[in-house]
Write an enzyme that holds these catalytic residues in place. Sequence first.
Site, PDB file in Angstrom:
ATOM      1  N   ASP A  31      41.778  34.075  36.744  1.00  0.00           N
ATOM      2  CA  ASP A  31      42.089  33.963  35.269  1.00  0.00           C
ATOM      3  C   ASP A  31      41.057  33.367  34.541  1.00  0.00           C
ATOM      4  O   ASP A  31      40.055  32.632  35.057  1.00  0.00           O
ATOM      5  CB  ASP A  31      43.204  33.073  35.510  1.00  0.00           C
ATOM      6  CG  ASP A  31      44.079  33.091  34.183  1.00  0.00           C
ATOM      7  OD1 ASP A  31      43.771  34.099  33.107  1.00  0.00           O
ATOM      8  OD2 ASP A  31      44.785  32.159  33.780  1.00  0.00           O
ATOM      9  N   HIS A  48      35.966  40.662  31.528  1.00  0.00           N
ATOM     10  CA  HIS A  48      36.709  41.721  32.876  1.00  0.00           C
ATOM     11  C   HIS A  48      35.427  42.173  33.450  1.00  0.00           C
ATOM     12  O   HIS A  48      35.354  42.102  34.728  1.00  0.00           O
ATOM     13  CB  HIS A  48      37.617  42.810  32.500  1.00  0.00           C
ATOM     14  CG  HIS A  48      38.986  42.135  31.780  1.00  0.00           C
ATOM     15  ND1 HIS A  48      39.379  41.081  32.317  1.00  0.00           N
ATOM     16  CD2 HIS A  48      39.387  42.522  30.602  1.00  0.00           C
ATOM     17  CE1 HIS A  48      40.449  41.111  31.675  1.00  0.00           C
ATOM     18  NE2 HIS A  48      40.485  41.320  30.701  1.00  0.00           N
ATOM     19  N   LEU A 142      35.822  40.666  57.431  1.00  0.00           N
ATOM     20  CA  LEU A 142      36.727  40.221  56.201  1.00  0.00           C
ATOM     21  C   LEU A 142      37.687  41.287  55.633  1.00  0.00           C
ATOM     22  O   LEU A 142      37.143  42.289  55.524  1.00  0.00           O
ATOM     23  CB  LEU A 142      35.875  39.715  55.255  1.00  0.00           C
ATOM     24  CG  LEU A 142      36.672  39.423  53.852  1.00  0.00           C
ATOM     25  CD1 LEU A 142      37.393  37.811  54.144  1.00  0.00           C
ATOM     26  CD2 LEU A 142      35.794  39.248  52.551  1.00  0.00           C
TER      27      LEU A 142
HETATM   28  C1  FPP Z   1      42.653  37.678  34.271  1.00  0.00           C
HETATM   29  O1  FPP Z   1      42.215  36.776  33.135  1.00  0.00           O
HETATM   30  C2  FPP Z   1      42.143  38.875  34.731  1.00  0.00           C
HETATM   31  C3  FPP Z   1      42.806  39.895  35.025  1.00  0.00           C
HETATM   32  C4  FPP Z   1      43.978  40.251  34.551  1.00  0.00           C
HETATM   33  C5  FPP Z   1      41.839  41.121  35.285  1.00  0.00           C
HETATM   34  C6  FPP Z   1      41.170  40.502  36.670  1.00  0.00           C
HETATM   35  C7  FPP Z   1      39.940  41.512  37.005  1.00  0.00           C
HETATM   36  C8  FPP Z   1      38.702  41.195  37.738  1.00  0.00           C
HETATM   37  C9  FPP Z   1      38.500  39.867  37.860  1.00  0.00           C
HETATM   38  C10 FPP Z   1      37.641  42.270  37.797  1.00  0.00           C
HETATM   39  C11 FPP Z   1      37.918  43.272  38.672  1.00  0.00           C
HETATM   40  C12 FPP Z   1      38.212  42.896  40.027  1.00  0.00           C
HETATM   41  C13 FPP Z   1      37.934  43.816  41.056  1.00  0.00           C
HETATM   42  C14 FPP Z   1      38.163  43.560  42.541  1.00  0.00           C
HETATM   43  C15 FPP Z   1      37.716  45.351  40.874  1.00  0.00           C
HETATM   44  P1  FPP Z   1      42.722  37.206  31.470  1.00  0.00           P
HETATM   45  O2  FPP Z   1      42.332  38.470  30.988  1.00  0.00           O
HETATM   46  O3  FPP Z   1      44.217  36.749  31.679  1.00  0.00           O
HETATM   47  O4  FPP Z   1      41.922  35.957  31.003  1.00  0.00           O
HETATM   48  P2  FPP Z   1      42.458  34.911  29.853  1.00  0.00           P
HETATM   49  O5  FPP Z   1      43.570  34.048  30.388  1.00  0.00           O
HETATM   50  O6  FPP Z   1      41.245  34.090  29.489  1.00  0.00           O
HETATM   51  O7  FPP Z   1      43.050  35.877  28.761  1.00  0.00           O
END
Ligand code: FPP
Length: 251
Positions: A31, A48, A142
């Site tokens: 997050d 992201h 893994l």
């Molecule tokens: C949450 O942060 C994150 C996500 C919903 C997307 C997670 C994706 C990645 C870390 C990259 C992709 C990974 C792979 C394995 C391909 P948020 O957007 O909710 O952040 P915020 O809370 O600051 O708004």
Amino acid sequence: MKMPFLNNKQLEKSFHYPEDNIPEHIAIIMDGNGRWARKRGMPRTVGHKEGISAVAKIVRAAVKCKVKVLTLYTFSTENWKRPKPEIEFILRLPKEFLSIYLPDLLSNNVRIEAIGDMESLPAYTREAIQYAIDRTRDNDGLQLNLALNYGSRHEILNAMKGIITDISNAKLSLDELDEQQFSGYLYTAGIKDPDLLIRTGGEKRLSNFLLWQLAYTEFWFTDVLWPDFSEKEFLHALEEYSQRKRRYGGI
Ligand code: FPP
């Protein structure tokens, strides 16, 4: 463009990789991508994209520590509520991640799996994941589970439906149904429950992630935003985990 890869010799020298009391299965709620970008005056999608490099670093650290299973919450069933362009951006990331890192994952003996409702994902996500699953099928290092279009309540409800169907077809006996059999109806069938859950980004909640599987898991929260999450924090989490006494309700 080649991003940090899994065999970075220089980084390797600067960290001590613990050998004892390593969690076999680590689950991570990644997050804070959006806030990471906003803090820098950039669109959320930049966060992201940056999150991909953090994924590569942590996979590499997990390989080094001989973690058996790593499950990453990549896209939840609730993430469909986001603006369409952001959804599409996130759903293109697995393909981007794999196009950069699949050779490294292969040479590090990593096996890719996916958990979640893959059917409703766009073809570009499904095909990239399926290709990686097929290519890494014979690896026995893994196991990297990408949770995509994953929601725990949906998973549990689906398990219930499968169980009821099997009971009505006399494939399963209600009297004999136990926790182990129930687990076999989840996306995580055959995978040991997580020993450690890490959540970055400062929130302290589960956000519909692995509700059944986390019953006896140790939790570790950090304010560090996912794109800044590095081997240092990962090893810190492992260090604290190694001090925990797990009693599973006993004394
Ligand atoms: C949450 O942060 C994150 C996500 C919903 C997307 C997670 C994706 C990645 C870390 C990259 C992709 C990974 C792979 C394995 C391909 P948020 O957007 O909710 O952040 P915020 O809370 O600051 O708004």
